[in-house]
Design a protein around this motif. Sequence first.
Motif, PDB file in Angstrom:
ATOM      1  N   ARG A   1       3.606   6.080 -12.899  1.00  0.00           N
ATOM      2  CA  ARG A   1       4.295   4.866 -13.314  1.00  0.00           C
ATOM      3  C   ARG A   1       3.437   3.661 -12.938  1.00  0.00           C
ATOM      4  O   ARG A   1       2.640   3.716 -12.000  1.00  0.00           O
ATOM      5  N   ALA A   2       3.642   2.572 -13.652  1.00  0.00           N
ATOM      6  CA  ALA A   2       2.831   1.374 -13.420  1.00  0.00           C
ATOM      7  C   ALA A   2       2.910   0.903 -11.975  1.00  0.00           C
ATOM      8  O   ALA A   2       1.896   0.511 -11.381  1.00  0.00           O
ATOM      9  N   GLU A   3       4.098   0.935 -11.392  1.00  0.00           N
ATOM     10  CA  GLU A   3       4.265   0.410 -10.036  1.00  0.00           C
ATOM     11  C   GLU A   3       3.560   1.258  -8.980  1.00  0.00           C
ATOM     12  O   GLU A   3       3.444   0.839  -7.822  1.00  0.00           O
ATOM     13  N   GLN A   4       3.049   2.415  -9.370  1.00  0.00           N
ATOM     14  CA  GLN A   4       2.311   3.265  -8.438  1.00  0.00           C
ATOM     15  C   GLN A   4       0.810   2.969  -8.443  1.00  0.00           C
ATOM     16  O   GLN A   4       0.065   3.586  -7.684  1.00  0.00           O
ATOM     17  N   CYS A   5       0.391   2.024  -9.271  1.00  0.00           N
ATOM     18  CA  CYS A   5      -1.044   1.805  -9.479  1.00  0.00           C
ATOM     19  C   CYS A   5      -1.476   0.382  -9.142  1.00  0.00           C
ATOM     20  O   CYS A   5      -0.713  -0.572  -9.275  1.00  0.00           O
ATOM     21  N   VAL A   6      -2.726   0.279  -8.744  1.00  0.00           N
ATOM     22  CA  VAL A   6      -3.411  -0.996  -8.549  1.00  0.00           C
ATOM     23  C   VAL A   6      -4.531  -1.071  -9.577  1.00  0.00           C
ATOM     24  O   VAL A   6      -5.189  -0.067  -9.865  1.00  0.00           O
ATOM     25  N   TYR A   7      -4.736  -2.266 -10.132  1.00  0.00           N
ATOM     26  CA  TYR A   7      -5.853  -2.466 -11.055  1.00  0.00           C
ATOM     27  C   TYR A   7      -6.781  -3.527 -10.495  1.00  0.00           C
ATOM     28  O   TYR A   7      -6.334  -4.587 -10.045  1.00  0.00           O
TER      29      TYR A   7
ATOM     30  N   SER B   1     -15.094  -7.477  -2.164  1.00  0.00           N
ATOM     31  CA  SER B   1     -15.823  -6.235  -2.407  1.00  0.00           C
ATOM     32  C   SER B   1     -14.828  -5.092  -2.526  1.00  0.00           C
ATOM     33  O   SER B   1     -13.693  -5.182  -2.034  1.00  0.00           O
ATOM     34  N   LEU B   2     -15.256  -4.021  -3.164  1.00  0.00           N
ATOM     35  CA  LEU B   2     -14.404  -2.835  -3.231  1.00  0.00           C
ATOM     36  C   LEU B   2     -14.298  -2.166  -1.868  1.00  0.00           C
ATOM     37  O   LEU B   2     -13.333  -1.444  -1.600  1.00  0.00           O
ATOM     38  N   ALA B   3     -15.271  -2.419  -1.008  1.00  0.00           N
ATOM     39  CA  ALA B   3     -15.202  -1.868   0.347  1.00  0.00           C
ATOM     40  C   ALA B   3     -13.975  -2.395   1.085  1.00  0.00           C
ATOM     41  O   ALA B   3     -13.382  -1.679   1.902  1.00  0.00           O
ATOM     42  N   GLU B   4     -13.572  -3.639   0.809  1.00  0.00           N
ATOM     43  CA  GLU B   4     -12.369  -4.188   1.437  1.00  0.00           C
ATOM     44  C   GLU B   4     -11.139  -3.374   1.041  1.00  0.00           C
ATOM     45  O   GLU B   4     -10.259  -3.117   1.871  1.00  0.00           O
ATOM     46  N   LEU B   5     -11.078  -2.974  -0.226  1.00  0.00           N
ATOM     47  CA  LEU B   5      -9.954  -2.162  -0.680  1.00  0.00           C
ATOM     48  C   LEU B   5     -10.006  -0.777  -0.045  1.00  0.00           C
ATOM     49  O   LEU B   5      -8.973  -0.239   0.370  1.00  0.00           O
ATOM     50  N   ALA B   6     -11.193  -0.206   0.059  1.00  0.00           N
ATOM     51  CA  ALA B   6     -11.333   1.093   0.720  1.00  0.00           C
ATOM     52  C   ALA B   6     -10.878   1.010   2.173  1.00  0.00           C
ATOM     53  O   ALA B   6     -10.169   1.902   2.672  1.00  0.00           O
ATOM     54  N   ASP B   7     -11.254  -0.061   2.857  1.00  0.00           N
ATOM     55  CA  ASP B   7     -10.839  -0.242   4.253  1.00  0.00           C
ATOM     56  C   ASP B   7      -9.320  -0.310   4.364  1.00  0.00           C
ATOM     57  O   ASP B   7      -8.723   0.277   5.276  1.00  0.00           O
ATOM     58  N   LEU B   8      -8.695  -1.040   3.439  1.00  0.00           N
ATOM     59  CA  LEU B   8      -7.241  -1.175   3.457  1.00  0.00           C
ATOM     60  C   LEU B   8      -6.567   0.177   3.247  1.00  0.00           C
ATOM     61  O   LEU B   8      -5.606   0.523   3.949  1.00  0.00           O
ATOM     62  N   LEU B   9      -7.067   0.952   2.314  1.00  0.00           N
ATOM     63  CA  LEU B   9      -6.476   2.265   2.048  1.00  0.00           C
ATOM     64  C   LEU B   9      -6.664   3.207   3.231  1.00  0.00           C
ATOM     65  O   LEU B   9      -5.790   4.032   3.527  1.00  0.00           O
ATOM     66  N   GLU B  10      -7.773   3.073   3.921  1.00  0.00           N
ATOM     67  CA  GLU B  10      -8.005   3.919   5.095  1.00  0.00           C
ATOM     68  C   GLU B  10      -7.060   3.578   6.235  1.00  0.00           C
ATOM     69  O   GLU B  10      -6.729   4.445   7.055  1.00  0.00           O
ATOM     70  N   ARG B  11      -6.605   2.329   6.300  1.00  0.00           N
ATOM     71  CA  ARG B  11      -5.729   1.895   7.395  1.00  0.00           C
ATOM     72  C   ARG B  11      -4.260   2.221   7.159  1.00  0.00           C
ATOM     73  O   ARG B  11      -3.455   2.130   8.094  1.00  0.00           O
ATOM     74  N   ARG B  12      -3.907   2.576   5.935  1.00  0.00           N
ATOM     75  CA  ARG B  12      -2.484   2.785   5.675  1.00  0.00           C
ATOM     76  C   ARG B  12      -1.996   4.038   6.401  1.00  0.00           C
ATOM     77  O   ARG B  12      -2.754   4.982   6.620  1.00  0.00           O
ATOM     78  N   PRO B  13      -0.721   4.039   6.782  1.00  0.00           N
ATOM     79  CA  PRO B  13      -0.167   5.177   7.530  1.00  0.00           C
ATOM     80  C   PRO B  13      -0.286   6.481   6.752  1.00  0.00           C
ATOM     81  O   PRO B  13      -0.166   6.494   5.528  1.00  0.00           O
TER      82      PRO B  13
ATOM     83  N   VAL C   1       0.815  -1.215   0.000  1.00  0.00           N
ATOM     84  CA  VAL C   1       0.000   0.000   0.000  1.00  0.00           C
ATOM     85  C   VAL C   1       0.848   1.264   0.000  1.00  0.00           C
ATOM     86  O   VAL C   1       0.370   2.340  -0.385  1.00  0.00           O
ATOM     87  N   SER C   2       2.098   1.148   0.415  1.00  0.00           N
ATOM     88  CA  SER C   2       2.956   2.338   0.458  1.00  0.00           C
ATOM     89  C   SER C   2       3.232   2.889  -0.934  1.00  0.00           C
ATOM     90  O   SER C   2       3.573   4.061  -1.092  1.00  0.00           O
TER      91      SER C   2
END
Length: 239
Positions: A183-189, A227-239, A8-9
């Motif tokens: 750059r590609a390495e900065q993105c998630v698909y 679900s996409l909510a799981e991804l949203a939760d993960l992004l919310e938890r990142r430092p 996530v960093s």
Amino acid sequence: MSLDTLDVSRIEAVLFDVGGVFFIPNHLVLRPLLADLSVAAPDDESFHRAHYVGIRHWEHELEDDAFWTGYNSRYVESLGIDDVDRTRVGEAIHGVWLSGMRLWTWVQDDAVAALARISQLTRVGIVSNADGTVERDLGRFGVCQVGAGAATNVEVIVDSTVVGVSKPNPKIFDFALEAMNLRAEQCVYVGDAYRYDVIGASRAGLQAVHFDPYELHSDATHARARSLAELADLLERRP
């Protein structure tokens, strides 16, 4: 494999597929078709799950024509249609595809809501194998648009027909990366088809997330989300 395997960093943007993520085949279109054939229709959830059963067949067929034949077969089988009726139901559904009727019009509201959340946490865009109308449909059904509007604002919408390149060709992602100056390495698909989305994005150098709401790929070693909510939760938890 869970989303916790993502780095996530490095995430500066999330790109999304459309079919199977925000839109799936509309059961309200298919119910009258089954009624005309005097075939009992299952509940709504069975229709929704049938798409993902069908798309899983994509992993085993290499030619697009063979894929759609296999998709329809698995879709109908997943609906619980009796053996004696499967052929004619499959042919009728295939006829809907060929007719040009707008079948992919059932909006997955939970995914749309999660997209809005994710857009507040990172940059977002769309990369879709489509027929030239995906940008119009995303706006029409209130999913997203480029720039200000009533729905979620995304930075780019890449339609394979418009740009002339389709997944799994990794070059389709270049259009989004260039537009977003990333750059590609900065993105998630995020996409629901392993062959096109996970492999295509990985070959392009993006981190890939397999959208798998019914956990039909529980034995997979790549990142998956129910679900996409799981991804949203993960992004919310990142430092």
